[in-house]
Motif scaffolding. Structure first.
Motif, PDB file in Angstrom:
ATOM      1  N   PRO A 139       0.833  -1.217   0.000  1.00 21.45           N
ATOM      2  CA  PRO A 139       0.000   0.000   0.000  1.00 21.45           C
ATOM      3  C   PRO A 139       0.860   1.256   0.000  1.00 21.45           C
ATOM      4  O   PRO A 139       1.855   1.356   0.721  1.00 21.45           O
ATOM      5  CB  PRO A 139      -0.790  -0.134   1.313  1.00 21.45           C
ATOM      6  N   GLY A 140       0.480   2.214  -0.825  1.00 19.85           N
ATOM      7  CA  GLY A 140       1.249   3.450  -0.903  1.00 19.85           C
ATOM      8  C   GLY A 140       2.546   3.313  -1.667  1.00 19.85           C
ATOM      9  O   GLY A 140       3.339   4.269  -1.733  1.00 19.85           O
ATOM     10  N   ARG A 141       2.809   2.135  -2.224  1.00 18.91           N
ATOM     11  CA  ARG A 141       4.034   1.875  -3.002  1.00 18.91           C
ATOM     12  C   ARG A 141       5.291   2.258  -2.214  1.00 18.91           C
ATOM     13  O   ARG A 141       6.249   2.812  -2.755  1.00 18.91           O
ATOM     14  CB  ARG A 141       3.999   2.601  -4.345  1.00 18.91           C
ATOM     15  N   LYS A 142       5.315   1.937  -0.914  1.00 18.20           N
ATOM     16  CA  LYS A 142       6.482   2.239  -0.087  1.00 18.20           C
ATOM     17  C   LYS A 142       7.664   1.330  -0.419  1.00 18.20           C
ATOM     18  O   LYS A 142       8.816   1.747  -0.367  1.00 18.20           O
ATOM     19  CB  LYS A 142       6.128   2.109   1.397  1.00 18.20           C
ATOM     20  N   LEU A 143       7.369   0.080  -0.735  1.00 15.85           N
ATOM     21  CA  LEU A 143       8.434  -0.860  -1.089  1.00 15.85           C
ATOM     22  C   LEU A 143       8.850  -0.629  -2.538  1.00 15.85           C
ATOM     23  O   LEU A 143       8.020  -0.681  -3.439  1.00 15.85           O
ATOM     24  CB  LEU A 143       7.963  -2.298  -0.886  1.00 15.85           C
ATOM     25  N   LYS A 144      10.141  -0.392  -2.730  1.00 17.74           N
ATOM     26  CA  LYS A 144      10.671  -0.126  -4.063  1.00 17.74           C
ATOM     27  C   LYS A 144      11.563  -1.283  -4.513  1.00 17.74           C
ATOM     28  O   LYS A 144      12.309  -1.849  -3.696  1.00 17.74           O
ATOM     29  CB  LYS A 144      11.499   1.164  -4.066  1.00 17.74           C
ATOM     30  N   PRO A 145      11.482  -1.650  -5.801  1.00 11.93           N
ATOM     31  CA  PRO A 145      12.391  -2.687  -6.296  1.00 11.93           C
ATOM     32  C   PRO A 145      13.841  -2.354  -6.010  1.00 11.93           C
ATOM     33  O   PRO A 145      14.244  -1.197  -6.063  1.00 11.93           O
ATOM     34  CB  PRO A 145      12.089  -2.705  -7.806  1.00 11.93           C
ATOM     35  N   GLU A 146      14.619  -3.378  -5.670  1.00 10.92           N
ATOM     36  CA  GLU A 146      16.039  -3.317  -5.327  1.00 10.92           C
ATOM     37  C   GLU A 146      16.301  -2.918  -3.875  1.00 10.92           C
ATOM     38  O   GLU A 146      17.447  -2.842  -3.447  1.00 10.92           O
ATOM     39  CB  GLU A 146      16.829  -2.384  -6.260  1.00 10.92           C
ATOM     40  N   MET A 147      15.262  -2.650  -3.081  1.00 12.84           N
ATOM     41  CA  MET A 147      15.455  -2.404  -1.648  1.00 12.84           C
ATOM     42  C   MET A 147      15.886  -3.696  -0.958  1.00 12.84           C
ATOM     43  O   MET A 147      15.442  -4.787  -1.316  1.00 12.84           O
ATOM     44  CB  MET A 147      14.153  -1.939  -0.998  1.00 12.84           C
ATOM     45  N   PHE A 148      16.758  -3.580   0.071  1.00 12.12           N
ATOM     46  CA  PHE A 148      17.074  -4.729   0.911  1.00 12.12           C
ATOM     47  C   PHE A 148      16.033  -4.821   2.025  1.00 12.12           C
ATOM     48  O   PHE A 148      15.544  -3.808   2.519  1.00 12.12           O
ATOM     49  CB  PHE A 148      18.481  -4.603   1.505  1.00 12.12           C
ATOM     50  N   ALA A 149      15.699  -6.049   2.419  1.00  9.55           N
ATOM     51  CA  ALA A 149      14.643  -6.259   3.404  1.00  9.55           C
ATOM     52  C   ALA A 149      15.032  -7.365   4.374  1.00  9.55           C
ATOM     53  O   ALA A 149      15.796  -8.272   4.040  1.00  9.55           O
ATOM     54  CB  ALA A 149      13.329  -6.619   2.704  1.00  9.55           C
ATOM     55  N   SER A 150      14.496  -7.250   5.601  1.00 18.23           N
ATOM     56  CA  SER A 150      14.620  -8.318   6.603  1.00 18.23           C
ATOM     57  C   SER A 150      13.279  -9.033   6.673  1.00 18.23           C
ATOM     58  O   SER A 150      12.227  -8.386   6.761  1.00 18.23           O
ATOM     59  CB  SER A 150      14.974  -7.731   7.972  1.00 18.23           C
ATOM     60  N   VAL A 151      13.325 -10.349   6.636  1.00 18.15           N
ATOM     61  CA  VAL A 151      12.099 -11.147   6.578  1.00 18.15           C
ATOM     62  C   VAL A 151      12.076 -12.107   7.763  1.00 18.15           C
ATOM     63  O   VAL A 151      13.082 -12.741   8.088  1.00 18.15           O
ATOM     64  CB  VAL A 151      12.020 -11.934   5.261  1.00 18.15           C
ATOM     65  N   GLU A 152      10.918 -12.181   8.422  1.00 13.98           N
ATOM     66  CA  GLU A 152      10.705 -13.129   9.501  1.00 13.98           C
ATOM     67  C   GLU A 152       9.589 -14.085   9.097  1.00 13.98           C
ATOM     68  O   GLU A 152       8.495 -13.647   8.722  1.00 13.98           O
ATOM     69  CB  GLU A 152      10.324 -12.416  10.805  1.00 13.98           C
ATOM     70  N   LEU A 153       9.882 -15.377   9.179  1.00 18.06           N
ATOM     71  CA  LEU A 153       8.901 -16.409   8.855  1.00 18.06           C
ATOM     72  C   LEU A 153       8.442 -17.057  10.151  1.00 18.06           C
ATOM     73  O   LEU A 153       9.261 -17.582  10.916  1.00 18.06           O
ATOM     74  CB  LEU A 153       9.514 -17.455   7.925  1.00 18.06           C
ATOM     75  N   ALA A 154       7.144 -16.999  10.420  1.00 16.00           N
ATOM     76  CA  ALA A 154       6.605 -17.569  11.654  1.00 16.00           C
ATOM     77  C   ALA A 154       6.461 -19.073  11.508  1.00 16.00           C
ATOM     78  O   ALA A 154       5.937 -19.571  10.513  1.00 16.00           O
ATOM     79  CB  ALA A 154       5.254 -16.935  11.972  1.00 16.00           C
ATOM     80  N   THR A 155       6.952 -19.822  12.503  1.00 18.35           N
ATOM     81  CA  THR A 155       6.815 -21.277  12.518  1.00 18.35           C
ATOM     82  C   THR A 155       5.849 -21.671  13.625  1.00 18.35           C
ATOM     83  O   THR A 155       5.410 -20.851  14.427  1.00 18.35           O
ATOM     84  CB  THR A 155       8.182 -21.953  12.738  1.00 18.35           C
ATOM     85  N   ALA A 156       5.531 -22.950  13.703  1.00 19.98           N
ATOM     86  CA  ALA A 156       4.546 -23.432  14.668  1.00 19.98           C
ATOM     87  C   ALA A 156       5.032 -23.212  16.100  1.00 19.98           C
ATOM     88  O   ALA A 156       6.217 -23.332  16.401  1.00 19.98           O
ATOM     89  CB  ALA A 156       4.273 -24.914  14.429  1.00 19.98           C
ATOM     90  N   ALA A 157       4.066 -22.918  17.012  1.00 18.15           N
ATOM     91  CA  ALA A 157       4.386 -22.694  18.423  1.00 18.15           C
ATOM     92  C   ALA A 157       4.371 -24.043  19.138  1.00 18.15           C
ATOM     93  O   ALA A 157       3.355 -24.469  19.693  1.00 18.15           O
ATOM     94  CB  ALA A 157       3.369 -21.743  19.044  1.00 18.15           C
TER      95      ALA A 157
END
Length: 413
Positions: A315-333
């Protein structure tokens, strides 16, 4: 007589001065009393200093136990929310780094259907365009030939219609044979088919029905097939364009991809459709939600990782191509419940992690805590907080500000 009086006065003064000097020199303990007085004065001064230092240490101790008082109405206005500490299961988290890319399923390379000379450019780099919007217009020789064939077919159809009507009249009057009407109907249907074919060809070129009705020679419009942003532009007035040359690239950035590297040891915990949270340095406070839509089938030999693709709403096109990002993947509790609090409830002060404990309704006491693992906006409290204790779950930063303000005012006094 005067001379004799002067001599007597001198003798008396000399005797008096000698007596005073003798008394001072031979007085017992005189110097000791002076020294004692000096030492007593110094001791008194030290005692005063000692008392002053004692007051400073006491103030420091009291400062360490300082509490924050805040009325209930002020708490409500400041967003301070009190909740009891409780145990809960924390989902596991796999952290990875990645890079933002445009969603390849929402990219369009725009080129003309036929060759032509660019006569007008109506959109430029960075413009937002809608689906079907005209980006450029061409003057095409091939389009002119197609228009000529269309008009010829239209004329043949009119002749075939006229001939068929004439033959029908002759057949009704028994002047013409029955087979002539059959031939006339066949010619009419053939002319209809040719005209329809020419109309479809022009429609594929981008010529509208209104252009077909106009007497003037139409220009060939180049339209955007999707809505989005122009990320590339190669259209220049006067140049020749053909289907092999892309004039524009349109990207719909309302949804983007984040490509991440997943370590081989974590493959069993990752699956398609798994929820992911993306954070970029440009907007550290914003968490973008997405899901894994693709997992590669080949492990990189050098890094022992596989590529995963996370599709993220933008939304709002905040993410731009070629940006570096940190990603968190949620696993089972799957771990047992632990005492956990929201991350925003923990404040840092002078290198210590603090949680504000509610002492009654209007008093908060900062307490040092030790933290464990964090997941999904919650963080484990290893020590410093007991289950059921009431603490500021929200508004901790406001209470910290009040605490610091009180310290500054205390130092000023």
């Amino acid at each position: 007589m005067n001379k004799k009086g002067i001599i007597i006065a001198v003798i008396l003064v000399t005797a008096l001065g000698g007596g005073v000097a003798y008394r001072l020199a031979h007085s017992p303990g005189g110097s000791e009393q002076a020294e004692h007085a000096e030492h007593a004065e110094e001791g008194h001064g030290d005692e005063k200093g000692g008392h002053a230092e004692g007051k400073e240490e006491k103030g420091h101790d009291e400062h360490g136990e300082k509490q924050v008082k805040m009325a209930l109405e002020v708490q409500k206005q400041s967003g301070v929310v009190v909740a009891p500490a409780k145990k809960q299961q924390l989902a596991g988290v796999i952290s990875a780094t990645g890079k933002v890319e445009a969603n390849a399923d929402r990219i369009a390379h725009v080129s003309p259907r036929i060759s032509g000379k660019i006569v007008a450019v109506r959109a430029s780099l960075g413009d937002s365009v809608g689906g079907g919007q005209v980006l450029a217009t061409l003057d095409s020789v091939e389009l002119g030939e197609a228009m000529s064939r269309y008009h010829q077919s239209k004329t043949r159809l009119a002749l075939a219609q006229s001939n068929m009507d004439r033959v029908k009249v002759l057949v009704d009057k028994k002047i013409a044979a029955r087979k002539e009407i059959l031939q006339a109907e066949t010619d009419y249907r053939t002319a209809q088919t040719d005209l329809h074919t020419d109309q479809e060809r022009l429609s594929l070129y981008g010529v509208s029905a209104a252009d077909l009705k106009a007497d003037r020679r139409p220009l060939l419009p180049v339209r955007s097939p999707i809505g989005g942003v122009i990320t590339e532009k190669h259209a220049i007035v006067g140049e020749l364009a053909d289907p092999a040359k892309s004039l524009y690239t349109i990207a719909d950035l309302s949804s983007v991809w984040v490509l991440v590297d997943i370590h081989e040891k974590d493959l069993a915990k990752v699956r398609r459709g798994q929820a992911a949270t993306v954070v970029v340095s440009a907007f550290p406070e914003t968490r973008f939600r997405g899901r894994i839509t693709y997992l590669a089938d080949v492990v990189d030999e050098a890094t022992r990782t596989i590529k995963a693709r996370v599709e993220v709403a933008n939304p709002g096109r905040k993410l731009k191509p070629e940006m570096f990002a940190s990603v968190e993947l949620a696993t089972a509790a799957d771990a047992p419940p632990v005492l956990a609090v929201p991350e925003e409830a923990v404040q840092e002060l002078e290198g210590r992690k603090l949680v504000f404990i509610a002492e009654g309704d209007t008093v908060f006491e900062p307490r040092k805590v030790e933290l464990g693992r964090a997941s999904g906006g919650m963080v484990e409290v290893v020590s410093g907080l007991k289950e059921g204790e009431r603490f500021a779950a929200k508004g901790g930063f406001v209470l910290k500000s009040e605490l610091l303000k009180g310290e500054i005012e205390g130092h000023d006094h």
